[in-house]
Structures are given as structure tokens and as C-alpha cells.
Design a protein around this motif. Structure first.
Motif, short mmCIF file in Angstrom:
data_model
loop_
_atom_site.label_atom_id
_atom_site.label_comp_id
_atom_site.label_asym_id
_atom_site.label_seq_id
_atom_site.Cartn_x
_atom_site.Cartn_y
_atom_site.Cartn_z
N ILE A 120 0.78 -1.30 -0.39
CA ILE A 120 -0.04 0.09 -0.22
C ILE A 120 0.63 1.13 -0.32
O ILE A 120 0.62 2.91 -1.11
CB ILE A 120 -0.92 0.28 1.19
CG1 ILE A 120 -1.75 -0.82 0.74
CG2 ILE A 120 -1.85 1.08 1.26
CD1 ILE A 120 -2.43 -1.72 2.07
N SER A 121 1.69 1.37 0.83
CA SER A 121 2.73 1.95 0.68
C SER A 121 3.44 2.77 -0.59
O SER A 121 3.61 3.96 -0.65
CB SER A 121 4.20 2.27 2.03
OG SER A 121 4.54 3.46 2.16
N PHE A 122 4.21 1.48 -0.78
CA PHE A 122 4.56 1.84 -2.32
C PHE A 122 4.06 2.11 -3.31
O PHE A 122 4.39 3.13 -3.76
CB PHE A 122 4.99 0.40 -3.11
CG PHE A 122 5.21 0.02 -4.26
CD1 PHE A 122 6.70 1.08 -4.29
CD2 PHE A 122 4.93 -0.88 -4.94
CE1 PHE A 122 7.55 0.70 -5.85
CE2 PHE A 122 5.09 -0.55 -6.39
CZ PHE A 122 6.49 0.19 -7.12
N VAL A 123 2.19 1.65 -3.25
CA VAL A 123 1.83 2.63 -4.32
C VAL A 123 1.64 3.64 -4.78
O VAL A 123 1.66 4.77 -5.34
CB VAL A 123 0.43 1.19 -4.59
CG1 VAL A 123 -0.23 2.24 -5.29
CG2 VAL A 123 0.88 0.08 -5.06
N LEU A 124 0.66 3.83 -2.62
CA LEU A 124 0.20 5.20 -2.87
C LEU A 124 1.84 6.43 -2.89
O LEU A 124 1.58 7.14 -3.40
CB LEU A 124 0.25 5.32 -1.36
CG LEU A 124 -1.00 4.54 -1.17
CD1 LEU A 124 -1.78 4.79 0.45
CD2 LEU A 124 -2.50 5.14 -1.81
N LEU A 125 3.01 6.07 -2.64
CA LEU A 125 4.09 6.73 -2.77
C LEU A 125 4.30 6.77 -4.61
O LEU A 125 4.35 8.01 -4.91
CB LEU A 125 5.51 6.28 -1.91
CG LEU A 125 5.12 6.68 -1.06
CD1 LEU A 125 6.88 6.00 0.27
CD2 LEU A 125 5.13 8.63 -0.14
N PHE A 126 3.88 5.61 -5.25
CA PHE A 126 4.61 5.86 -6.66
C PHE A 126 3.86 7.10 -6.94
O PHE A 126 4.56 7.86 -7.99
CB PHE A 126 4.52 4.61 -6.60
CG PHE A 126 4.42 4.64 -8.94
CD1 PHE A 126 6.26 4.56 -9.10
CD2 PHE A 126 3.56 4.69 -9.20
CE1 PHE A 126 5.90 4.62 -10.38
CE2 PHE A 126 3.70 4.49 -10.52
CZ PHE A 126 4.96 4.40 -11.24
N LEU A 127 2.29 6.56 -6.42
CA LEU A 127 1.56 7.34 -7.45
C LEU A 127 1.52 9.29 -7.00
O LEU A 127 1.54 9.94 -7.72
CB LEU A 127 -0.32 6.97 -7.62
CG LEU A 127 -0.33 5.59 -7.88
CD1 LEU A 127 -1.82 5.84 -6.65
CD2 LEU A 127 -0.76 5.49 -9.25
N ILE A 128 1.84 9.45 -5.77
CA ILE A 128 2.50 11.13 -5.85
C ILE A 128 2.98 10.88 -6.03
O ILE A 128 3.11 12.35 -6.89
CB ILE A 128 2.13 10.99 -4.10
CG1 ILE A 128 1.11 10.37 -3.27
CG2 ILE A 128 3.11 12.20 -3.70
CD1 ILE A 128 0.89 10.39 -1.55
N PHE A 129 4.33 10.57 -6.40
CA PHE A 129 6.16 11.30 -6.69
C PHE A 129 5.55 10.91 -8.01
O PHE A 129 5.90 12.64 -8.66
CB PHE A 129 6.97 10.10 -6.12
CG PHE A 129 7.52 10.20 -5.42
CD1 PHE A 129 7.17 10.86 -4.45
CD2 PHE A 129 7.99 9.02 -4.92
CE1 PHE A 129 7.41 10.76 -2.50
CE2 PHE A 129 8.50 9.11 -3.34
CZ PHE A 129 8.07 9.75 -2.78
N TYR A 130 4.91 10.19 -8.60
CA TYR A 130 4.07 10.21 -10.43
C TYR A 130 3.79 11.07 -10.77
O TYR A 130 4.00 12.12 -11.68
CB TYR A 130 4.16 8.71 -11.10
CG TYR A 130 3.99 8.69 -12.38
CD1 TYR A 130 5.37 8.60 -13.11
CD2 TYR A 130 2.83 8.47 -12.88
CE1 TYR A 130 4.77 7.80 -14.51
CE2 TYR A 130 2.70 8.37 -14.10
CZ TYR A 130 3.86 8.44 -15.24
OH TYR A 130 3.51 8.10 -16.32
#
Length: 185
Positions: free
Chosen positions: A13-23
Motif C-alpha cells: 500500500i505504501s509503495f503504490v501510494l508513494l509511487f502515485l504521489i511522486f509520479y
């Protein structure tokens, strides 16, 4: 204390959320500094990290070419190598999507901060070093006929994602090796 069975879910969950935020932050920010509906003059002139990053990559590419004996000049978007070719470095050439993926993974994975910082700095430098090599090769040997058949962006992304995946595999595997050593003793 978090239960061990929740760690993979928390990581995912953390990975997907951070990736979406950064991207998507990078895409949103790019829309703010590009002429158009949402253009922001202040951000463009004072906080344009995308242009600064592009300049750094072009500068490093030109300097590397100079070290190899080639004459190269650049401006905010293009690099010209005397007697060879020109490349135009667009937003998609910067590798911000790959860096978003890599940064999100490293921040999300449950490891000590020092290990994360070392991997993030090393990985980012390697990713962009390979990007600079790509720029050099395109400026020296690229031509429009080859570019019609080979999409160097996609090819570069595939190569980089493989390299990043292998690097992350060994980074994660370090913990498994350490845990196995402690269990044996």
C-alpha cells in the motif's frame, strides 16, 4: 508492534501510494511550468526543479563528451555534438517515472534509514549515469531512420527496470541472508 503478516500489505500500500504521489506530482508540476492553462510564472522562474535537472543531465553529458574528445554544446533542451548529431531532451527523457518507482520502493520497504539512504543515492546516481550514457550514444550515433524502428525510450526503460529490479532483489536478499545466519547460530 506490527504483526509480521501485515508488513507485506503495508509495504504494498505504501509503495503504490508513494509511487502515485511522486509520479503524478511530477506530471502536475510539469503542467505548471509549461505554457498553457495552468502555467505559473513564479514556479517556472524560481522553483523549476525539472529544468534544473534537465540542465544537470545535459551539462554532465556535454562534459563527458568533452572528456572523450568530442566538441559538444547545449542549451536548455538540446545537445549538439560537432560532426555528429543533436538530441532534444524532453520531460520523458529525464527518467522521473523510473525515479518515482525506485524512490517509492526504497522508502516503503522495511529497512533501516541508513540502508535506504545509501541505496537511494547509489541507485539514483546509477540510473542517471546510464541516462547520460544513453544521451551520449544518441548524440553520437543516433539517426532518424533508426529511431523510426527502435523506440529508445522504451528500450532504455526496459533495461533500467531490469537493472533496478536486480539491484532491489539483492538489496532485499541481504536481509534474508542475515536472518538465515542468525537462525543458524
Amino acid at each position: 508492534m506490527m504483526k509480521a503478516q501485515n508488513k507485506p500489505l503495508r509495504f504494498a500500500i505504501s509503495f503504490v501510494l508513494l509511487f502515485l504521489i511522486f509520479y503524478y506530482f511530477n506530471i502536475f508540476y510539469f503542467s505548471l511550468i509549461s505554457p498553457g492553462t495552468h502555467y505559473n510564472t513564479f514556479l517556472t522562474h524560481h522553483l523549476n526543479y525539472i529544468q534544473a535537472f534537465r540542465w544537470l543531465l545535459l551539462f554532465c553529458t556535454a562534459q563527458s563528451l568533452h572528456l572523450l574528445g568530442f566538441g559538444a554544446i547545449f542549451n536548455n533542451y538540446e545537445l549538439l555534438v560537432a560532426g555528429h548529431g543533436t538530441i532534444q531532451v524532453t520531460y520523458t527523457c529525464l527518467g522521473l517515472g523510473i525515479l518515482s518507482f525506485f524512490t517509492a520502493f526504497v522508502l516503503s520497504y522495511p529497512k533501516p534509514l541508513k540502508s535506504k539512504v545509501v541505496l537511494w543515492v547509489t541507485g539514483t546516481v546509477i540510473i542517471e549515469f546510464l541516462n547520460i550514457i544513453r544521451f551520449m550514444l544518441l548524440a553520437l550515433y543516433g539517426n532518424k531512420q533508426i529511431n523510426q524502428f527502435i523506440d529508445h525510450h522504451t528500450l532504455f526503460n526496459i533495461i533500467i527496470y531490469i537493472i533496478v529490479s536486480v539491484g532491489l532483489y539483492f538489496w532485499i536478499k541481504q536481509d534474508i541472508i542475515v536472518i538465515n545466519k542468525h537462525e543458524k547460530s
